[in-house]
Design an enzyme around this catalytic site. Structure first.
Site, PDB file in Angstrom:
ATOM      1  N   GLN A 126     -34.701  10.083  13.453  1.00  0.00           N
ATOM      2  CA  GLN A 126     -34.062   9.088  13.403  1.00  0.00           C
ATOM      3  C   GLN A 126     -34.019   9.484  11.621  1.00  0.00           C
ATOM      4  O   GLN A 126     -33.460   8.474  10.729  1.00  0.00           O
ATOM      5  CB  GLN A 126     -35.271   7.677  13.056  1.00  0.00           C
ATOM      6  CG  GLN A 126     -34.758   6.860  14.470  1.00  0.00           C
ATOM      7  CD  GLN A 126     -35.703   5.874  14.273  1.00  0.00           C
ATOM      8  OE1 GLN A 126     -36.498   5.817  14.387  1.00  0.00           O
ATOM      9  NE2 GLN A 126     -34.713   4.652  14.641  1.00  0.00           N
TER      10      GLN A 126
ATOM     11  N   GLU B  92     -39.513   4.007  20.367  1.00  0.00           N
ATOM     12  CA  GLU B  92     -40.224   5.267  20.015  1.00  0.00           C
ATOM     13  C   GLU B  92     -40.377   6.270  20.652  1.00  0.00           C
ATOM     14  O   GLU B  92     -39.452   7.842  19.790  1.00  0.00           O
ATOM     15  CB  GLU B  92     -41.326   4.820  18.773  1.00  0.00           C
ATOM     16  CG  GLU B  92     -41.242   3.992  18.126  1.00  0.00           C
ATOM     17  CD  GLU B  92     -40.182   4.017  17.400  1.00  0.00           C
ATOM     18  OE1 GLU B  92     -39.151   4.874  16.897  1.00  0.00           O
ATOM     19  OE2 GLU B  92     -39.640   2.533  17.296  1.00  0.00           O
TER      20      GLU B  92
ATOM     21  N   HIS C 174     -36.664   7.810  21.888  1.00  0.00           N
ATOM     22  CA  HIS C 174     -36.444   8.791  20.650  1.00  0.00           C
ATOM     23  C   HIS C 174     -36.577   9.567  20.712  1.00  0.00           C
ATOM     24  O   HIS C 174     -35.640  11.077  20.289  1.00  0.00           O
ATOM     25  CB  HIS C 174     -36.174   8.098  19.490  1.00  0.00           C
ATOM     26  CG  HIS C 174     -36.197   6.737  18.273  1.00  0.00           C
ATOM     27  ND1 HIS C 174     -34.447   6.864  18.884  1.00  0.00           N
ATOM     28  CD2 HIS C 174     -36.376   5.409  18.333  1.00  0.00           C
ATOM     29  CE1 HIS C 174     -33.761   5.552  18.242  1.00  0.00           C
ATOM     30  NE2 HIS C 174     -35.357   4.733  18.013  1.00  0.00           N
TER      31      HIS C 174
ATOM     32  N   GLY D 270     -41.141   0.422  13.836  1.00  0.00           N
ATOM     33  CA  GLY D 270     -41.088   1.810  14.296  1.00  0.00           C
ATOM     34  C   GLY D 270     -40.116   2.689  13.974  1.00  0.00           C
ATOM     35  O   GLY D 270     -39.636   1.967  13.448  1.00  0.00           O
TER      36      GLY D 270
END
Ligand code: NI
Length: 181
Positions: free
Chosen positions: A51, A149, A152, A46
């Site tokens: 990111q 994910e 994040h 992922g």
């Protein structure tokens, strides 16, 4: 285009990402394509937009069948697997109080693994790139990767979810743990 991945310590990983205002804008479609290419190149399960230094609420992930528990019956496997999925402005609900531990890694925390407890059974929803609503229930690795994910997008990395830092380890040492999958 393969994008540069931010590593732990870069401030973009610690901020709350903003909703994607127009999922069908050409620059968003381009970002999605680049994120998929970057995730596959880095061999990740992922990737979240922060990111790649873009603080927007957008993730890509996959939960292939080979990552699911091999002991599962065919009818149980459904919630445990997901094809390559793009999820825009996602929301997650834990469906019961049950939690489950598992090893996690992160392209922004290269070389390490950590044992993280998370809700075992979730429902999530968000938009696909074509604007269609995606709504699914998930368990196992599928539930874990989505939660990792979406964390994040709220500026959280998995070490911040750990309660036993003796299980924050180098990948090469995972053989010392009987629970290693
Ligand atoms: Ni990550």
């Amino acid at each position: 285009m393969i994008l540069k991945i931010a590593r732990m310590g870069h401030p973009v990983l610690n901020q709350i990402a903003a909703p994607v205002p127009n999922p069908q804008a050409p620059e968003i479609q381009r970002l999605i394509n680049d994120m998929i290419e970057t995730m596959i190149d880095a061999n990740g399960a992922g990737l979240a937009a922060p990111q790649v230094h873009v603080p927007l609420r957008l993730v890509v992930f996959q939960a292939p069948g080979e990552r699911a528990d091999p002991g599962l019956a065919e009818d149980e496997r459904f919630d445990h697997t997901a094809p390559l999925t793009v999820l825009i402005n996602p929301e997650i609900t834990a469906l019961d109080g049950e939690t489950e531990g598992g090893w996690e890694g992160c392209l922004s925390v290269p070389g390490l693994r950590g044992w993280v407890e998370r809700p075992a059974h979730i429902r999530y929803r968000g938009l696909a790139p074509d604007g269609q609503l995606i709504e699914r229930t998930a368990r196992g690795f599928h539930a874990r990767v989505v939660q990792h994910e979406v964390d994040h997008l709220d500026g959280r990395l998995y070490p911040g979810r750990m309660d036993d830092l003796s299980k924050l380890i180098f990948e090469s040492e995972i053989r010392h743990f009987a629970t290693a999958g």
